[in-house]
Write a protein that holds these residues in place. Structure first.
Motif, PDB file in Angstrom:
ATOM      1  N   SER A 297      -4.161   7.113  -2.532  1.00  0.00           N
ATOM      2  CA  SER A 297      -3.647   5.677  -2.106  1.00  0.00           C
ATOM      3  C   SER A 297      -3.797   4.743  -3.283  1.00  0.00           C
ATOM      4  CB  SER A 297      -4.039   5.503  -0.840  1.00  0.00           C
ATOM      5  OG  SER A 297      -5.397   5.164  -1.097  1.00  0.00           O
ATOM      6  N   ARG A 298      -2.793   3.915  -3.333  1.00  0.00           N
ATOM      7  CA  ARG A 298      -3.146   2.570  -4.012  1.00  0.00           C
ATOM      8  C   ARG A 298      -2.580   1.616  -3.281  1.00  0.00           C
ATOM      9  NH1 ARG A 298      -2.525   3.701  -9.709  1.00  0.00           N
ATOM     10  NH2 ARG A 298      -3.051   1.564  -9.990  1.00  0.00           N
ATOM     11  N   SER A 299      -3.215   0.360  -3.725  1.00  0.00           N
ATOM     12  CA  SER A 299      -2.819  -0.824  -2.761  1.00  0.00           C
ATOM     13  C   SER A 299      -2.768  -1.912  -4.048  1.00  0.00           C
ATOM     14  CB  SER A 299      -3.889  -1.235  -1.760  1.00  0.00           C
ATOM     15  OG  SER A 299      -3.753  -0.196  -0.782  1.00  0.00           O
TER      16      SER A 299
ATOM     17  N   SER B 106       0.505   5.470   0.006  1.00  0.00           N
ATOM     18  CA  SER B 106      -0.386   6.651   0.235  1.00  0.00           C
ATOM     19  C   SER B 106       0.459   7.724   0.300  1.00  0.00           C
ATOM     20  CB  SER B 106      -1.409   6.458   1.540  1.00  0.00           C
ATOM     21  OG  SER B 106      -0.303   6.260   2.706  1.00  0.00           O
TER      22      SER B 106
ATOM     23  N   SER C 270       0.686  -0.976  -0.074  1.00  0.00           N
ATOM     24  CA  SER C 270      -0.077   0.078   0.112  1.00  0.00           C
ATOM     25  C   SER C 270       0.856   1.365   0.102  1.00  0.00           C
ATOM     26  CB  SER C 270      -0.885   0.136   0.948  1.00  0.00           C
ATOM     27  OG  SER C 270      -1.850  -1.215   1.330  1.00  0.00           O
TER      28      SER C 270
END
Length: 139
Positions: free
Chosen positions: A98-100, A72, A70
């Motif tokens: 954010s990216r996961s 952010s 993750s």
């Protein structure tokens, strides 16, 4: 005789579009932050590249939980334009992104590294060696 008038419902829409004033004072830095991510897999590690323009290094957080990564970031920006004592314009912007994503193999968190330069976050995420199955001896 009745006159038939042909009406195009899109003509009003387009006419309104071209009549509106255009704002040429567009500032890209006030847009919502974006994150473009590239993930590459090598034999022994994953290489992640995330573009975070306008974000400070201290406002980026990376969490690794097994295969899940993750990222952010938060951008805080204030801009004030003055002409002598008169304030002409004040702008404030705060935004988060954010990216996961899940990788194919667990990451060795102890050996993972991160670098941030010129708005690009580079992660090197070594693959964790797969646990070998243990054979039990029956007594």
């Amino acid at each position: 005789m009745n006159d038939i008038v042909r009406r195009d419902p899109f003509s009003d829409l387009l006419r309104g579009f071209f009549v509106r004033p255009v704002d040429f004072d567009f500032d890209v830095s006030t847009q919502a932050p974006e994150m473009r991510v590239d993930v590459k897999e090598n034999a022994d590690h994953y290489a992640v590249s995330a573009e975070l323009p306008g974000v400070a290094k201290d406002d980026i957080h990376v969490n690794i939980d097994g295969q899940l990564v993750s990222i952010s970031a938060e951008r805080k920006q204030e801009k004030e334009t003055r002409d002598g004592e008169r304030v002409l314009r004040t702008e404030r912007y705060f935004g988060k992104v954010s990216r996961s994503f899940q990788l194919g193999q667990e990451v060795d968190e102890a050996r993972a590294s991160a670098k941030f330069k010129d708005g690009v976050l580079e992660l090197t995420l070594p693959k964790k060696a797969p646990a070998q199955a243990k054979r039990l001896t029956i007594e």
